[in-house]
Design a protein around this motif. Structure first.
Motif, mmCIF file in Angstrom:
data_model
loop_
_atom_site.group_PDB
_atom_site.id
_atom_site.type_symbol
_atom_site.label_atom_id
_atom_site.label_comp_id
_atom_site.label_asym_id
_atom_site.label_seq_id
_atom_site.Cartn_x
_atom_site.Cartn_y
_atom_site.Cartn_z
ATOM 1 N N PRO A 96 37.551 33.810 56.423
ATOM 2 C CA PRO A 96 36.969 34.286 55.180
ATOM 3 C C PRO A 96 36.143 35.537 55.396
ATOM 4 O O PRO A 96 35.397 35.648 56.358
ATOM 5 C CB PRO A 96 36.092 33.104 54.725
ATOM 6 N N ALA A 97 36.311 36.483 54.486
ATOM 7 C CA ALA A 97 35.542 37.714 54.561
ATOM 8 C C ALA A 97 34.686 37.817 53.315
ATOM 9 O O ALA A 97 35.190 37.792 52.210
ATOM 10 C CB ALA A 97 36.466 38.929 54.664
ATOM 11 N N GLY A 98 33.374 37.934 53.466
ATOM 12 C CA GLY A 98 32.519 38.078 52.293
ATOM 13 C C GLY A 98 32.175 36.729 51.702
ATOM 14 O O GLY A 98 32.053 35.735 52.400
ATOM 15 N N THR A 99 32.076 36.693 50.389
ATOM 16 C CA THR A 99 31.582 35.505 49.714
ATOM 17 C C THR A 99 32.689 34.738 49.038
ATOM 18 O O THR A 99 33.801 35.204 48.893
ATOM 19 C CB THR A 99 30.545 35.901 48.662
ATOM 20 N N SER A 100 32.367 33.562 48.616
ATOM 21 C CA SER A 100 33.301 32.671 47.942
ATOM 22 C C SER A 100 33.117 32.750 46.445
ATOM 23 O O SER A 100 32.689 31.810 45.800
ATOM 24 C CB SER A 100 33.077 31.240 48.437
ATOM 25 N N GLY A 101 33.435 33.911 45.876
ATOM 26 C CA GLY A 101 33.328 34.062 44.436
ATOM 27 C C GLY A 101 31.906 34.006 43.932
ATOM 28 O O GLY A 101 31.656 33.599 42.811
ATOM 29 N N THR A 102 30.933 34.431 44.737
ATOM 30 C CA THR A 102 29.538 34.350 44.337
ATOM 31 C C THR A 102 29.070 35.602 43.631
ATOM 32 O O THR A 102 27.920 35.691 43.219
ATOM 33 C CB THR A 102 28.650 34.118 45.574
ATOM 34 N N GLY A 103 29.941 36.594 43.488
ATOM 35 C CA GLY A 103 29.554 37.802 42.795
ATOM 36 C C GLY A 103 28.946 38.847 43.705
ATOM 37 O O GLY A 103 28.237 39.738 43.244
ATOM 38 N N ASP A 104 29.154 38.749 45.028
ATOM 39 C CA ASP A 104 28.673 39.748 45.971
ATOM 40 C C ASP A 104 29.458 41.035 45.759
ATOM 41 O O ASP A 104 30.566 41.196 46.245
ATOM 42 C CB ASP A 104 28.861 39.235 47.402
ATOM 43 N N THR A 105 28.856 41.982 45.008
ATOM 44 C CA THR A 105 29.551 43.210 44.646
ATOM 45 C C THR A 105 29.923 44.021 45.872
ATOM 46 O O THR A 105 31.012 44.594 45.937
ATOM 47 C CB THR A 105 28.664 44.059 43.712
ATOM 48 N N ARG A 106 29.021 44.056 46.867
ATOM 49 C CA ARG A 106 29.309 44.835 48.061
ATOM 50 C C ARG A 106 30.540 44.295 48.777
ATOM 51 O O ARG A 106 31.388 45.040 49.234
ATOM 52 C CB ARG A 106 28.095 44.810 48.997
ATOM 53 N N ILE A 135 34.285 47.165 37.781
ATOM 54 C CA ILE A 135 34.163 46.241 36.653
ATOM 55 C C ILE A 135 33.172 45.135 36.994
ATOM 56 O O ILE A 135 33.327 44.445 38.007
ATOM 57 C CB ILE A 135 35.533 45.629 36.307
ATOM 58 N N PRO A 136 32.155 44.931 36.188
ATOM 59 C CA PRO A 136 31.191 43.847 36.452
ATOM 60 C C PRO A 136 31.878 42.483 36.474
ATOM 61 O O PRO A 136 32.774 42.210 35.681
ATOM 62 C CB PRO A 136 30.221 43.947 35.267
ATOM 63 N N GLY A 137 31.447 41.636 37.398
ATOM 64 C CA GLY A 137 31.953 40.272 37.451
ATOM 65 C C GLY A 137 33.170 40.071 38.316
ATOM 66 O O GLY A 137 33.626 38.929 38.492
ATOM 67 N N VAL A 138 33.727 41.134 38.879
ATOM 68 C CA VAL A 138 34.890 40.991 39.759
ATOM 69 C C VAL A 138 34.405 40.499 41.119
ATOM 70 O O VAL A 138 33.441 41.033 41.680
ATOM 71 C CB VAL A 138 35.647 42.323 39.901
ATOM 72 N N THR A 139 35.061 39.487 41.653
ATOM 73 C CA THR A 139 34.640 38.877 42.911
ATOM 74 C C THR A 139 35.813 38.682 43.854
ATOM 75 O O THR A 139 36.968 38.685 43.449
ATOM 76 C CB THR A 139 33.979 37.508 42.675
ATOM 77 N N GLU A 140 35.477 38.465 45.119
ATOM 78 C CA GLU A 140 36.461 38.028 46.104
ATOM 79 C C GLU A 140 36.439 36.508 46.127
ATOM 80 O O GLU A 140 35.370 35.904 46.006
ATOM 81 C CB GLU A 140 36.100 38.573 47.483
ATOM 82 N N THR A 141 37.611 35.886 46.240
ATOM 83 C CA THR A 141 37.654 34.423 46.232
ATOM 84 C C THR A 141 38.403 33.892 47.440
ATOM 85 O O THR A 141 39.334 34.534 47.944
ATOM 86 C CB THR A 141 38.354 33.897 44.959
#
Length: 355
Positions: free
Chosen positions: A106-116, A273-279
């Motif tokens: 996993p890279a980054g967050t689990s759909g937590t809204g981490d924009t970076r 776009i606000p609200g786009v996340t990685e899942t």
């Protein structure tokens, strides 16, 4: 005014009302224009039956068309926001199942809204898309797509997952307004893709008819591109404009051939776009695990997710599910999915590419 004129006006009013009740479905699930094709197909069935009615009322013809559109093998599509338990239409959507990051985890967050985090992932996808081969597509050719997916049928008032169904499309690249946009093959039927509803002179290249030539004219600055797409995307009452922009981009990246520069800009625009996340745990209709980019539509309670190959970051398909209990389903319920199998450029509609 004659009785015939009155009947025509009444029928026209009924057709307009039906069109209003059948707004476009999310653009991320099928190739651009496919939902609009099904929508127009239903309306054309109504027109065809009316023309053959010979004395029957417009309402009678409409009822016959509805029966034809709802029999097994017909695609029944409606935007999730407008679903009701008793509707005889179905929404296309998808299931979120698995994610393997490019580097094996996993890279980054689990759909937590981490924009970076999501921006970094979309930048990688953008870079990969920008380095893709620019396939020459002539105005006299067709973009061929082959894919598979599952719909959810709501005829009974309950979510019923339908089996995987493969489909093929041939989209004309002719410039200018066109009344015949190509061909679609599904359920053993090969049917014409007609102009968008209301385009009496034909549908021009644009958001719902994204020819390669039109795509190549789009701004490559991400903010300018996002602003332009937001401007030309149809607006519906109570719809989240950010979700509409996300769906518009999804409709362009799915199952079509993009100029590399345009593809790269689209992914960078999506990152704005606000609200786009990685899942995590993204999977397409064929069970291929990949990188997931998603957005929750808070108004409809639906999550739409794009799935990308973990190795080369190419687009694989999309998926969707409910994020809260609704009148037609429970939180987590599957809404449908799709997967891209093949895209190519061919010289004639109805002819498969030579591999």
């Amino acid at each position: 005014m004659t009785g015939t004129d009155n009947g025509r006006e009444a029928y026209a009013a009924e057709r307009a009302e039906l069109a209003r009740l059948l707004p476009p479905a999310p653009g991320t699930d099928l190739p651009p224009g496919r939902h609009q094709h099904h929508r127009e197909r239903l309306m054309n069935l109504i027109d065809d039956d009316a023309a053959r009615a010979q004395g029957r009322t417009g309402a009678d013809a409409r009822d016959r068309a509805r029966e034809r559109a709802d029999r097994p093998g017909r695609s029944r599509l409606l935007r999730p926001t407008f679903l009701a338990p008793a509707t005889a239409l179905a929404v296309a959507g998808a299931l979120v199942l698995g994610y393997a990051a490019q580097n094996g985890g996993p890279a980054g967050t689990s759909g937590t809204g981490d924009t970076r985090s999501v921006s970094q992932v979309l930048l990688r996808i953008s870079d990969a898309a920008g380095k893709g081969e620019a396939l020459p597509v002539r105005d006299d050719q067709f973009v061929y797509t082959r894919g598979t997916g599952r719909d959810v049928d709501l005829t009974t008032g309950k979510l019923v997952v339908e089996p995987l169904e493969e489909s093929e499309t041939w989209y004309s690249q002719k410039p200018g307004p066109q009344k015949k946009l190509g061909l679609s093959r599904k359920y053993g039927e090969t049917l014409p893709i007609n102009a968008e509803l209301g385009d009496s002179e034909g549908t021009r290249p644009g958001l719902h008819r994204p020819t390669y030539r039109w795509l190549a004219t789009l701004p490559t600055d991400p903010q300018e591109l996002l602003d332009y797409l937001s401007e030309i995307t149809p607006k519906f009452e109570e719809e989240d404009p950010d979700q509409a922009a996300f769906q518009a981009i999804g409709g362009l990246i799915g199952d079509t051939i993009l100029p590399p520069g345009t593809a790269a800009a689209l992914y960078k625009a999506a990152a704005l776009i606000p609200g786009v996340t990685e899942t995590p745990d993204a999977v397409d209709a064929l069970g291929r695990k990949g990188v997931g980019i998603a957005r929750d539509d808070e108004r409809s309670g639906v999550r739409t997710e794009w799935v990308f190959d973990p190795e080369d970051l190419s687009y694989l398909g999309w998926s969707s599910h409910l994020t809260r209990d609704t009148e037609y389903g429970k939180k987590g319920d599957f809404l449908g999915d799709s997967a891209v199998i093949e895209t190519a450029v061919v010289d004639k509609a109805g002819v498969r590419p030579q591999n």
